[in-house]
Design a protein around this motif. Sequence first.
Motif, PDB file in Angstrom:
ATOM      1  N   MET A 105       1.310  -2.995   8.184  1.00  0.00           N
ATOM      2  CA  MET A 105       0.816  -1.762   7.559  1.00  0.00           C
ATOM      3  C   MET A 105       1.771  -0.606   7.818  1.00  0.00           C
ATOM      4  O   MET A 105       1.872   0.312   7.021  1.00  0.00           O
ATOM      5  CB  MET A 105      -0.563  -1.409   8.104  1.00  0.00           C
ATOM      6  CG  MET A 105      -1.650  -2.293   7.557  1.00  0.00           C
ATOM      7  SD  MET A 105      -3.244  -1.844   8.242  1.00  0.00           S
ATOM      8  CE  MET A 105      -4.287  -2.944   7.286  1.00  0.00           C
ATOM      9  N   GLY A 106       2.463  -0.667   8.954  1.00  0.00           N
ATOM     10  CA  GLY A 106       3.423   0.378   9.274  1.00  0.00           C
ATOM     11  C   GLY A 106       4.537   0.495   8.246  1.00  0.00           C
ATOM     12  O   GLY A 106       5.217   1.512   8.161  1.00  0.00           O
ATOM     13  N   HIS A 108       4.074   0.317   4.978  1.00  0.00           N
ATOM     14  CA  HIS A 108       3.574   0.688   3.653  1.00  0.00           C
ATOM     15  C   HIS A 108       4.043   2.047   3.176  1.00  0.00           C
ATOM     16  O   HIS A 108       4.013   2.329   1.979  1.00  0.00           O
ATOM     17  CB  HIS A 108       2.054   0.593   3.595  1.00  0.00           C
ATOM     18  CG  HIS A 108       1.596  -0.768   3.198  1.00  0.00           C
ATOM     19  ND1 HIS A 108       1.525  -1.177   1.895  1.00  0.00           N
ATOM     20  CD2 HIS A 108       1.257  -1.841   3.935  1.00  0.00           C
ATOM     21  CE1 HIS A 108       1.145  -2.428   1.847  1.00  0.00           C
ATOM     22  NE2 HIS A 108       0.968  -2.868   3.086  1.00  0.00           N
ATOM     23  N   GLY A 109       4.484   2.911   4.115  1.00  0.00           N
ATOM     24  CA  GLY A 109       5.060   4.172   3.693  1.00  0.00           C
ATOM     25  C   GLY A 109       6.343   3.942   2.889  1.00  0.00           C
ATOM     26  O   GLY A 109       6.726   4.760   2.065  1.00  0.00           O
ATOM     27  N   LEU A 111       6.813   1.244   0.935  1.00  0.00           N
ATOM     28  CA  LEU A 111       6.570   0.335  -0.191  1.00  0.00           C
ATOM     29  C   LEU A 111       5.997   1.070  -1.389  1.00  0.00           C
ATOM     30  O   LEU A 111       5.234   2.019  -1.244  1.00  0.00           O
ATOM     31  CB  LEU A 111       5.600  -0.779   0.228  1.00  0.00           C
ATOM     32  CG  LEU A 111       6.077  -1.701   1.344  1.00  0.00           C
ATOM     33  CD1 LEU A 111       4.981  -2.684   1.709  1.00  0.00           C
ATOM     34  CD2 LEU A 111       7.320  -2.444   0.919  1.00  0.00           C
ATOM     35  N   LYS A 112       6.357   0.590  -2.566  1.00  0.00           N
ATOM     36  CA  LYS A 112       5.798   1.140  -3.797  1.00  0.00           C
ATOM     37  C   LYS A 112       4.334   0.709  -3.948  1.00  0.00           C
ATOM     38  O   LYS A 112       3.858  -0.182  -3.257  1.00  0.00           O
ATOM     39  CB  LYS A 112       6.608   0.622  -4.982  1.00  0.00           C
ATOM     40  CG  LYS A 112       8.013   1.147  -5.018  1.00  0.00           C
ATOM     41  CD  LYS A 112       8.116   2.292  -6.007  1.00  0.00           C
ATOM     42  CE  LYS A 112       9.248   3.244  -5.695  1.00  0.00           C
ATOM     43  NZ  LYS A 112      10.405   2.686  -5.036  1.00  0.00           N
ATOM     44  N   LEU A 113       3.684   1.330  -4.947  1.00  0.00           N
ATOM     45  CA  LEU A 113       2.256   1.100  -5.199  1.00  0.00           C
ATOM     46  C   LEU A 113       1.769  -0.321  -4.910  1.00  0.00           C
ATOM     47  O   LEU A 113       0.944  -0.544  -4.053  1.00  0.00           O
ATOM     48  CB  LEU A 113       1.947   1.421  -6.659  1.00  0.00           C
ATOM     49  CG  LEU A 113       1.892   2.900  -7.036  1.00  0.00           C
ATOM     50  CD1 LEU A 113       1.679   3.041  -8.530  1.00  0.00           C
ATOM     51  CD2 LEU A 113       0.782   3.598  -6.282  1.00  0.00           C
ATOM     52  N   TRP A 114       2.287  -1.269  -5.653  1.00  0.00           N
ATOM     53  CA  TRP A 114       1.735  -2.626  -5.574  1.00  0.00           C
ATOM     54  C   TRP A 114       2.590  -3.552  -4.713  1.00  0.00           C
ATOM     55  O   TRP A 114       2.255  -4.693  -4.510  1.00  0.00           O
ATOM     56  CB  TRP A 114       1.650  -3.212  -6.990  1.00  0.00           C
ATOM     57  CG  TRP A 114       2.961  -3.142  -7.660  1.00  0.00           C
ATOM     58  CD1 TRP A 114       3.985  -4.017  -7.553  1.00  0.00           C
ATOM     59  CD2 TRP A 114       3.415  -2.083  -8.490  1.00  0.00           C
ATOM     60  NE1 TRP A 114       5.057  -3.571  -8.261  1.00  0.00           N
ATOM     61  CE2 TRP A 114       4.743  -2.404  -8.858  1.00  0.00           C
ATOM     62  CE3 TRP A 114       2.843  -0.910  -8.988  1.00  0.00           C
ATOM     63  CZ2 TRP A 114       5.497  -1.571  -9.673  1.00  0.00           C
ATOM     64  CZ3 TRP A 114       3.596  -0.099  -9.801  1.00  0.00           C
ATOM     65  CH2 TRP A 114       4.905  -0.432 -10.135  1.00  0.00           C
ATOM     66  N   GLN A 115       3.728  -3.047  -4.204  1.00  0.00           N
ATOM     67  CA  GLN A 115       4.678  -3.909  -3.498  1.00  0.00           C
ATOM     68  C   GLN A 115       4.072  -4.557  -2.264  1.00  0.00           C
ATOM     69  O   GLN A 115       3.289  -3.932  -1.550  1.00  0.00           O
ATOM     70  CB  GLN A 115       5.879  -3.081  -3.066  1.00  0.00           C
ATOM     71  CG  GLN A 115       7.070  -3.266  -3.957  1.00  0.00           C
ATOM     72  CD  GLN A 115       8.240  -2.454  -3.467  1.00  0.00           C
ATOM     73  OE1 GLN A 115       8.089  -1.477  -2.754  1.00  0.00           O
ATOM     74  NE2 GLN A 115       9.417  -2.868  -3.866  1.00  0.00           N
ATOM     75  N   ARG A 116       4.465  -5.780  -2.017  1.00  0.00           N
ATOM     76  CA  ARG A 116       4.090  -6.458  -0.798  1.00  0.00           C
ATOM     77  C   ARG A 116       5.268  -6.412   0.179  1.00  0.00           C
ATOM     78  O   ARG A 116       6.403  -6.278  -0.247  1.00  0.00           O
ATOM     79  CB  ARG A 116       3.728  -7.912  -1.103  1.00  0.00           C
ATOM     80  CG  ARG A 116       2.334  -8.046  -1.650  1.00  0.00           C
ATOM     81  CD  ARG A 116       2.162  -9.254  -2.533  1.00  0.00           C
ATOM     82  NE  ARG A 116       1.041  -9.012  -3.439  1.00  0.00           N
ATOM     83  CZ  ARG A 116      -0.220  -9.309  -3.162  1.00  0.00           C
ATOM     84  NH1 ARG A 116      -0.545  -9.875  -2.019  1.00  0.00           N
ATOM     85  NH2 ARG A 116      -1.177  -9.055  -4.024  1.00  0.00           N
ATOM     86  N   PRO A 117       4.997  -6.534   1.485  1.00  0.00           N
ATOM     87  CA  PRO A 117       6.083  -6.471   2.457  1.00  0.00           C
ATOM     88  C   PRO A 117       7.129  -7.559   2.191  1.00  0.00           C
ATOM     89  O   PRO A 117       6.780  -8.697   1.880  1.00  0.00           O
ATOM     90  CB  PRO A 117       5.381  -6.715   3.789  1.00  0.00           C
ATOM     91  CG  PRO A 117       3.958  -6.378   3.551  1.00  0.00           C
ATOM     92  CD  PRO A 117       3.685  -6.663   2.119  1.00  0.00           C
ATOM     93  N   ARG A 157       2.634  -1.067  15.366  1.00  0.00           N
ATOM     94  CA  ARG A 157       2.523  -0.632  13.974  1.00  0.00           C
ATOM     95  C   ARG A 157       3.302   0.670  13.764  1.00  0.00           C
ATOM     96  O   ARG A 157       4.028   0.825  12.771  1.00  0.00           O
ATOM     97  CB  ARG A 157       1.050  -0.441  13.620  1.00  0.00           C
ATOM     98  CG  ARG A 157       0.819  -0.029  12.198  1.00  0.00           C
ATOM     99  CD  ARG A 157      -0.644   0.026  11.863  1.00  0.00           C
ATOM    100  NE  ARG A 157      -1.323   1.150  12.505  1.00  0.00           N
ATOM    101  CZ  ARG A 157      -2.575   1.492  12.239  1.00  0.00           C
ATOM    102  NH1 ARG A 157      -3.287   0.784  11.382  1.00  0.00           N
ATOM    103  NH2 ARG A 157      -3.120   2.513  12.844  1.00  0.00           N
ATOM    104  N   GLN A 161       7.245   1.638  11.702  1.00  0.00           N
ATOM    105  CA  GLN A 161       7.548   2.713  10.754  1.00  0.00           C
ATOM    106  C   GLN A 161       8.971   3.230  10.928  1.00  0.00           C
ATOM    107  O   GLN A 161       9.471   3.944  10.070  1.00  0.00           O
ATOM    108  CB  GLN A 161       6.559   3.878  10.943  1.00  0.00           C
ATOM    109  CG  GLN A 161       5.177   3.570  10.434  1.00  0.00           C
ATOM    110  CD  GLN A 161       4.214   4.732  10.649  1.00  0.00           C
ATOM    111  OE1 GLN A 161       3.270   4.637  11.411  1.00  0.00           O
ATOM    112  NE2 GLN A 161       4.467   5.836   9.974  1.00  0.00           N
TER     113      GLN A 161
END
Lengths: 266, 455
Positions: A105-106, A108-109, A111-117, A157, A161
Amino acid sequence: MTKNSRSLPPPLSVEHLSMRYHHKPVLTDVSFTIPEGKSIAIVGPNGAGKSTLLKGIMGLIPTMEGEVHFFGESLTKKRLSTAYVPQREEIDWDFPIKVLDVVLMGRHGHLKLWQRPSAIDYQIAEQALKDLQMWDFKDRQISQLSGGQQQRVFLARALAQQANLYLMDEPFAGVDVATEKAIIELFKNLKTQGKTIICVHHDLNTVGEYFDWIIFINARLVAAGPAEEVLTKDNLNKTYGGRLSLLNDLTEEMYRTKLNQAHDTD
Amino acid sequence: MEAFNLIQPASESAIWDNLLAFWRFEDMNVLWVLIGSILLGMSASVIGAFAFLRKRSLIGDALAHSALPGVMMAFLLFQTRDPLIMFLGAMTSSFIGFFLIDWLPKNTKIKPDAALAITLSFFFALGLMLLSYIQGLNIENKSGLDKILFGQAAAMTQDDIRLLGYVSVIILFTVGLFFQKLRLIAFNRGYAQTLGVSVKFYELLLALLIVMSVVVGLQLVGVVLMAAVLLTPIAAARFWSNELSHILILSSVLGALSAIISTQISYLAPAMPTGPWMVVSLSILFLLSLLFAPKKGLIKRYLEHKLLRQKVAEENILRTLYKLLERNQIDQKDFNQADIQSLRSVATEHLQKTLKHLCKKQLIESSARGFRMTEKGFELASLLTRRHRLWENYLNEHAELTPEQVHKQAERIEHILTESQEQQLQEELGNANFDPHGNQIPNQLKTQHRDGGKT
């Protein structure tokens, strides 16, 4: 506060920050500037507004007045440089999720809208977990962790970031000795990389040992500066000797009457 | 356009015939309704899962009730039963309800639960008023309107089902696309905000998806019971797994299953509303999960507890035999039930059962003279005694307790101490030889490098 003479803007500067809960003043006119590459403790009694200050800085609770700058800019421009670690109690630890997914989750800043890690995000999360000796727990459900392990997952987490400024809400609360050591080790590593750590801290016995800088608050700023300078009996008395009731009462009165809006020579 | 009609089945064979007719899909409409309801069951349970995880379970209920006046107003204004117009009417009033529920606690002293209850009942009452007004009017097509209270699969038209299908697919696709972000926000909203994730956008998206799924579900499930279709599948699936993606898949399967059951019944007995059947079948699935789930089910938990109790009872008797042996001056190794009961108060019936278990495990032997520990039994008994006494020492050193209290605590802890914890105790206590009562702590036997030989 002393002016920062270096060319680089400070990681965090808070100017005239006031916050309230309904009409009750929680923090009044707090200003300080944080130096880079240090560990800083925010210290004060229960209900002094420590967590509120952190949340106000991160924009999680609306502030009344005042400004906060991250590296000289607004938070929206410096989101990726700033990592926040909430209090452990704020989370439902029964939530069906694995340790590794929490740490991811760290990312997700970034990542784009729908992007997965991506694979790189996984590598970063892996390193973060290893830094906190939690890699063996990567497939554990978070509900099966001890309090200290939960805290280390939260720190991992934040580490994922890859920020420059870390704001942590009571990372030492209710953790075991091993975790406490791991956190201290983490602080050292972060500081050698020139990163800044700000923690809400409640243990006066360890504050001088664990932190370079201390900010004493109790509904207002009492003192802020290097630990060896500000950790004095006088400051402790001012911080823990009860609130200034007149300051509180009159500020509340001001909020109720909306005097601050009526006064035009602000 | 006209709803599929079946004569009320008169006998068992008629029901059977109808069932066969249903599954042979003699009427294409049957197939369509079945597909539509499966899709709805799946999408509603997936989107409802997020409301459940965010602890906003009741929002679906409030939104469904809020849709009622919208449907009625749309019918009054346009005098048509066109699904799209009904859908838009319902969406509008659901969203008004949603914003009211959101606005009230933020701007007044009303708490969220009260805001929910007030909005829900107000909109529902308004809807019912409009419904009775419409029924008094002389308009065509009004006959099926009251069906949206409890749902009626058999009364759905092709157009209804097409819309239902589209919306359900959109919901499933959107959740699949934004799964990571929706999970992040459900888990830790404040943190998501600090990452710069636009929480407001995703919350609005989630609300939109819930409203959409509620609104298309009205004809199938009805206003009153829609909430159960959103929530019961995830509540049941939660018992089976700890991985959110598995839970979502499982809850959509449960949703689909209940849709199949209830749609079928709606065709076999057209007088039956679909909604209650869907909810009852979901509740049965929930009950089955609650009881039989492999890790968290009640039965599994009961059995585990029973096993633990049995283990504790056996270990206690072994410990008693050990103490008897220890206190004994003459070289006696066999003890009878009375001896055991003189040291430990245990009901005779219970004691006999436990002794039988111990014999079976070859921890003790029974003969005419009484019971005697086998070598294996003695090992386990001395291990337990050591742990008991080590713990007594530890407590004695670190807590302000009377010897009586210390003993009571150790009676419990001895059953759960592991080998490594025992080692830790031994190191901290610096190899003490006697417990606080002056009893010798048995030495570790060479064969005990595994964890106590406990079963």
